[in-house]
Enzyme design. Structure first.
Site, PDB file in Angstrom:
ATOM      1  N   ASP A   1      31.557 -35.722  22.903  1.00 51.07           N
ATOM      2  CA  ASP A   1      31.945 -34.647  23.819  1.00 51.07           C
ATOM      3  C   ASP A   1      33.451 -34.686  24.045  1.00 51.07           C
ATOM      4  O   ASP A   1      33.954 -35.399  24.909  1.00 51.07           O
ATOM      5  CB  ASP A   1      31.197 -34.801  25.153  1.00 51.07           C
ATOM      6  CG  ASP A   1      31.581 -33.694  26.139  1.00 51.07           C
ATOM      7  OD1 ASP A   1      32.430 -32.840  25.785  1.00 51.07           O
ATOM      8  OD2 ASP A   1      31.037 -33.692  27.257  1.00 51.07           O
TER       9      ASP A   1
ATOM     10  N   ASP B   1      24.237 -39.415  24.983  1.00 54.46           N
ATOM     11  CA  ASP B   1      24.546 -38.144  25.647  1.00 54.46           C
ATOM     12  C   ASP B   1      26.006 -38.168  26.133  1.00 54.46           C
ATOM     13  O   ASP B   1      26.436 -39.141  26.760  1.00 54.46           O
ATOM     14  CB  ASP B   1      23.579 -38.003  26.848  1.00 54.46           C
ATOM     15  CG  ASP B   1      23.623 -36.636  27.489  1.00 54.46           C
ATOM     16  OD1 ASP B   1      23.913 -35.650  26.784  1.00 54.46           O
ATOM     17  OD2 ASP B   1      23.352 -36.547  28.703  1.00 54.46           O
TER      18      ASP B   1
ATOM     19  N   HIS C   1      25.945 -28.922  34.906  1.00 52.36           N
ATOM     20  CA  HIS C   1      25.117 -30.082  35.232  1.00 52.36           C
ATOM     21  C   HIS C   1      24.773 -30.124  36.714  1.00 52.36           C
ATOM     22  O   HIS C   1      25.489 -29.554  37.539  1.00 52.36           O
ATOM     23  CB  HIS C   1      25.856 -31.381  34.854  1.00 52.36           C
ATOM     24  CG  HIS C   1      26.018 -31.551  33.374  1.00 52.36           C
ATOM     25  ND1 HIS C   1      27.225 -31.528  32.747  1.00 52.36           N
ATOM     26  CD2 HIS C   1      25.096 -31.732  32.400  1.00 52.36           C
ATOM     27  CE1 HIS C   1      27.055 -31.698  31.447  1.00 52.36           C
ATOM     28  NE2 HIS C   1      25.770 -31.813  31.207  1.00 52.36           N
ATOM     29  N   GLY C   2      23.692 -30.810  37.036  1.00 58.17           N
ATOM     30  CA  GLY C   2      23.372 -31.076  38.435  1.00 58.17           C
ATOM     31  C   GLY C   2      22.463 -30.036  39.063  1.00 58.17           C
ATOM     32  O   GLY C   2      21.891 -29.174  38.385  1.00 58.17           O
TER      33      GLY C   2
ATOM     34  N   HIS D   1      22.925 -27.614  27.483  1.00 56.92           N
ATOM     35  CA  HIS D   1      23.049 -28.634  28.535  1.00 56.92           C
ATOM     36  C   HIS D   1      22.885 -27.967  29.896  1.00 56.92           C
ATOM     37  O   HIS D   1      22.946 -26.743  30.012  1.00 56.92           O
ATOM     38  CB  HIS D   1      24.439 -29.294  28.468  1.00 56.92           C
ATOM     39  CG  HIS D   1      24.577 -30.279  27.357  1.00 56.92           C
ATOM     40  ND1 HIS D   1      24.708 -31.626  27.586  1.00 56.92           N
ATOM     41  CD2 HIS D   1      24.581 -30.114  26.011  1.00 56.92           C
ATOM     42  CE1 HIS D   1      24.806 -32.249  26.428  1.00 56.92           C
ATOM     43  NE2 HIS D   1      24.730 -31.355  25.446  1.00 56.92           N
ATOM     44  N   GLY D   2      22.691 -28.792  30.909  1.00 53.80           N
ATOM     45  CA  GLY D   2      22.616 -28.251  32.268  1.00 53.80           C
ATOM     46  C   GLY D   2      21.462 -27.287  32.430  1.00 53.80           C
ATOM     47  O   GLY D   2      21.587 -26.250  33.074  1.00 53.80           O
ATOM     48  N   ALA D   3      20.308 -27.638  31.853  1.00 53.56           N
ATOM     49  CA  ALA D   3      19.204 -26.676  31.745  1.00 53.56           C
ATOM     50  C   ALA D   3      18.085 -26.886  32.762  1.00 53.56           C
ATOM     51  O   ALA D   3      17.052 -26.225  32.695  1.00 53.56           O
ATOM     52  CB  ALA D   3      18.629 -26.721  30.334  1.00 53.56           C
TER      53      ALA D   3
HETATM   54  P1  13P Z   1      20.755 -31.027  34.182  1.00 53.70           P
HETATM   55  O1  13P Z   1      21.702 -31.653  35.165  1.00 53.70           O
HETATM   56  O2  13P Z   1      20.637 -29.550  34.375  1.00 53.70           O
HETATM   57  O3  13P Z   1      19.433 -31.691  34.146  1.00 53.70           O
HETATM   58  O4  13P Z   1      21.428 -31.218  32.719  1.00 53.70           O
HETATM   59  C1  13P Z   1      21.345 -32.459  32.059  1.00 53.70           C
HETATM   60  C2  13P Z   1      22.246 -32.545  30.877  1.00 53.70           C
HETATM   61  O5  13P Z   1      22.808 -31.594  30.387  1.00 53.70           O
HETATM   62  C3  13P Z   1      22.412 -33.893  30.308  1.00 53.70           C
HETATM   63  O6  13P Z   1      23.322 -33.903  29.248  1.00 53.70           O
HETATM   64  O1  G3H Z   2      25.018 -34.794  31.649  1.00 50.39           O
HETATM   65  C1  G3H Z   2      24.922 -35.892  32.136  1.00 50.39           C
HETATM   66  C2  G3H Z   2      23.607 -36.487  32.419  1.00 50.39           C
HETATM   67  O2  G3H Z   2      22.969 -35.829  33.475  1.00 50.39           O
HETATM   68  C3  G3H Z   2      23.756 -37.966  32.638  1.00 50.39           C
HETATM   69  O3  G3H Z   2      24.355 -38.230  33.845  1.00 50.39           O
HETATM   70  O4  G3H Z   2      26.378 -39.645  33.443  1.00 50.39           O
HETATM   71  O5  G3H Z   2      25.129 -39.693  35.635  1.00 50.39           O
HETATM   72  O6  G3H Z   2      24.137 -40.712  33.557  1.00 50.39           O
HETATM   73  P1  G3H Z   2      25.049 -39.662  34.140  1.00 50.39           P
HETATM   74 ZN    ZN Z   3      24.932 -32.507  29.446  1.00 54.80          ZN
END
Ligand code: 13P
Ligand code: G3H
Ligand code: ZN
Length: 308
Positions: A104, A82, A180-181, A210-212
């Protein structure tokens, strides 16, 4: 089962109109939770490992654990890097047992993103590893004051078509206003879901969201009840996820919702069983809570029952 590629999982999902969840793991409990959910829901699953996860747990530990658990699971799973940014880590994953990588380079200028992505597609192709790239900036769009500012963050459909033609990627992560988050929106969610359809119509390959995470308010309340200080977290509504999938998203990334469920459960155990210090009795219920979250996502994404 043997690990499969994201390409295989996503092409089927894209054709049949559902999405495969990509679930981030950093340790055994999260991995067992995802694999357990996949088995129970008869759903495909993508095991997502970030560069941070590799640093935390160790490359060989993660690959060994994922391969072992996949071989004990009847549903198909892939092992996916990822947000790969470090060329050395990407190479290690391609050569060391991952079946899919994300490059990315979305923070780079378009031409540089194309150049870097193309080189990863070449290296991965030689090993049968599939590749996801990202175009657009993953950020909330509600702060943008002008249309131009908002559009600068979102993925441009014509540019996406050019990007896919030049790079040959298997799938593309798009920016439609998610981030994210746990703090995605200040009030109501603001998303440009129509973009998904526009991009799909232009490029014809599976898209990634992403960020879902949905950020369950019940979980947030439970965490707060046991001492968490979280402010006002907010996630993507389920209806938006359904719409995005209908418009061409075939992979949905979830990390935050699992982290929140884990944290709320650990807090509950520590508060309600104040004399407990057996890690299995603290992490076991948390693992169950994560598994329930993942099962719910598989149903939401329509991947339940699609393992065959
Ligand atoms: P969330 O932070 O919304 O769970 O997104 C995770 C993500 O996109 C990991 O690549
Ligand atoms: O998009 C990122 C994922 O939530 C992973 O997060 O880099 O803290 O492992 P991390
Ligand atoms: Zn992501």
């Amino acid at each position: 089962m043997e690990l499969v590629t994201n390409r295989e999982l996503m092409q089927k999902a894209f054709r049949e109109g559902y999405a495969v969840g990509a679930f981030n793991i950093n340790n055994m409990e999260f991995l067992q939770a995802v694999a357990g959910a996949a088995g129970e829901e008869k759903s495909p699953a993508i095991i997502a490992v970030s560069e941070g996860a590799i640093k935390y747990a160790g490359f060989d530990v993660l690959v060994g654990m994922v391969r072992t658990i996949a071989s004990m699971t009847s549903a198909p799973m892939s092992l996916h890097l990822d947000h790969g940014k470090d060329p050395a880590v990407i190479r290690q994953c391609i050569e060391g047992g991952f079946t899919s990588v994300m490059i990315d380079a979305s923070d780079k200028a378009f031409a540089e993103n194309v150049r870097v992505t193309k080189s990863v597609v070449q290296a991965a192709g030689a090993r049968g590893v599939s590749v996801e790239a990202e175009l657009g900036r993953l950020a909330g769009i509600e702060d943008a004051v002008s249309v131009a500012e908002r559009d600068a963050l979102l993925t441009d459909p014509a540019q996406a078509a050019d990007f896919v033609r030049q790079t040959g990627v298997d799938s593309l992560a798009v920016s439609i206003g998610t981030s994210h988050g746990a703090y995605k929106f200040k009030g109501e969610s603001v998303l440009a879901i129509d973009r998904v359809r526009e991009i799909r119509d232009m490029i014809g390959i599976p898209l990634v969201l992403h960020g879902a995470s949905g950020v369950s308010q019940a979980t947030v309340s439970k965490a707060a009840q046991y001492g968490a200080v979280l402010g006002k977290p907010a996630g993507v509504p389920d209806d938006s996820i359904r719409e995005a999938i209908r418009f061409g998203v075939a992979k949905v990334n979830i990390d935050t919702d699992m982290r929140l469920a884990f944290m709320a459960s650990v807090r509950e155990t520590l508060v309600t069983k104040a004399s407990e210090f057996d890690p299995r009795k603290i992490l076991g219920p948390a693992r169950d809570a994560i598994r329930d979250v993942v099962k719910g996502k598989m149903r939401l994404f329509g991947s339940s029952g699609r393992a065959a």
